[in-house]
Motif scaffolding. Structure first.
Motif, PDB file in Angstrom:
ATOM      1  N   GLY A  14       0.827  -1.208   0.000  1.00 18.12           N
ATOM      2  CA  GLY A  14       0.000   0.000   0.000  1.00 18.12           C
ATOM      3  C   GLY A  14       0.860   1.256   0.000  1.00 18.12           C
ATOM      4  O   GLY A  14       0.635   2.183  -0.794  1.00 18.12           O
ATOM      5  N   ASP A  84      -2.726  -3.700  -6.208  1.00 15.66           N
ATOM      6  CA  ASP A  84      -2.156  -3.916  -4.870  1.00 15.66           C
ATOM      7  C   ASP A  84      -3.045  -4.930  -4.148  1.00 15.66           C
ATOM      8  O   ASP A  84      -4.185  -4.631  -3.824  1.00 15.66           O
ATOM      9  N   ARG A 160      -6.437  -1.159  11.883  1.00 12.84           N
ATOM     10  CA  ARG A 160      -7.284  -2.115  11.158  1.00 12.84           C
ATOM     11  C   ARG A 160      -7.691  -3.272  12.052  1.00 12.84           C
ATOM     12  O   ARG A 160      -6.904  -3.754  12.855  1.00 12.84           O
TER      13      ARG A 160
HETATM   14 MG    MG Z   1      -2.221  -2.768   1.999  1.00 15.55          MG
END
Ligand code: MG
Ligand code: AP5
Length: 223
Positions: A14, A84, A160
């Motif tokens: 990312g 990605d 996350r």
């Molecule tokens: Mg990522």
């Protein structure tokens, strides 16, 4: 330029995709980011995907393939894209090839960011992500100027759900079993270049660009 960035969870896909996207002015297409947006917005795809993501498993191929095929058909992908987090298994790689062939396109290079397991766990445990633009920070290795705020867009930073220890282990296992073999598939086509993903972020970007240049012109057309 049509590019795939591969690598285990936490390798920096990312981070590097965003930098390459700014540099080459082509969009980053992150299946993880698109899925997280769908989960947040409780869409049909999001409701189906959530349980898989929470346990670190792959979301069913049909959902992800449909999502990517649609996204690659958007006008901003006509000059190129950076994938990605896709493809992540053999079936997704085959479906991608089919989608691209239909549009008269091909992949120019597949770059694998290589990082050892212990470092990956450290990176994921300290990661914070922007809710608005999905930029990734790390409280130790790459801290934002203000702890809760994105340097780029001022969005709120969060951790996350799948960056918990047991889920990280599951994601790493899935990578080794299902995704790593895909790198061999692309190596066989002369498209794959592995780069060392440890070190200063900007230097890694330069290594990726060098690896892309080595691959371009070395493209084998699909059978
Ligand atoms: Mg990522
Ligand atoms: P996804 O969102 O793709 O997660 P992932 O592959 O596990 O990868 P990450 O996003 O965790 O890591 P990254 O490589 O992007 O690293 P980052 O740049 O953030 O997928 C999540 C889930 O969605 C999957 O588990 C699955 O359920 C589902 N999914 C997604 N795609 C799918 C598909 N195709 N099929 C089916 N299911 C799918 O960096 C990590 C940290 O390290 C950050 O804190 C960053 O600041 C730091 N960092 C970056 N570079 C460096 C450096 N050089 N030195 C030190 N720290 C660094």
């Amino acid at each position: 330029m049509n590019l795939i960035l591969m690598g285990p969870p936490g390798a920096g896909k990312g981070t590097q995709s965003q930098l390459l996207s700014e540099r080459f002015k082509i969009p980053q297409v992150s299946t993880g980011d698109i899925l997280r947006t769908n989960v947040r917005e409780k869409t049909r795809i999001g409701q189906k995907a959530r349980a898989y993501m929470d346990r670190g498993a792959l979301v069913p191929d049909d959902l992800v393939v449909e999502m990517v095929s649609e996204r690659l058909g958007d006008a901003d992908c006509s000059r190129g894209f950076i994938l990605d987090g896709f493809p992540r298994n053999a079936r997704q790689a085959e479906e991608l090839e089919r989608t691209l062939l239909r549009g008269g396109k091909a992949i120019d290079a597949v770059i694998g960011i290589e990082v050892e397991r212990r470092e990956l766990v450290r990176r994921l445990a300290g990661r914070r992500v922007c809710r608005k633009c999905a930029a990734a920070y790390n409280i130790i290795f790459n801290p934002p100027v203000n702890m809760d705020t994105c340097n780029k867009c001022g969005g709120e930073l969060y951790q996350r759900d799948d960056d918990r220890e047991e889920t990280i282990e599951a994601r790493l296992r899935v990578y080794e079993e299902e995704t790593l073999p895909v790198t061999e598939y692309y190596r066989g086509k002369g498209l794959y270049g592995g780069i060392n993903g440890i070190g200063i972020i900007d230097r890694i970007t330069e290594s990726i660009i060098e690896a892309i240049e080595e691959r371009r012109g070395n493209i084998k057309v699909a059978d």
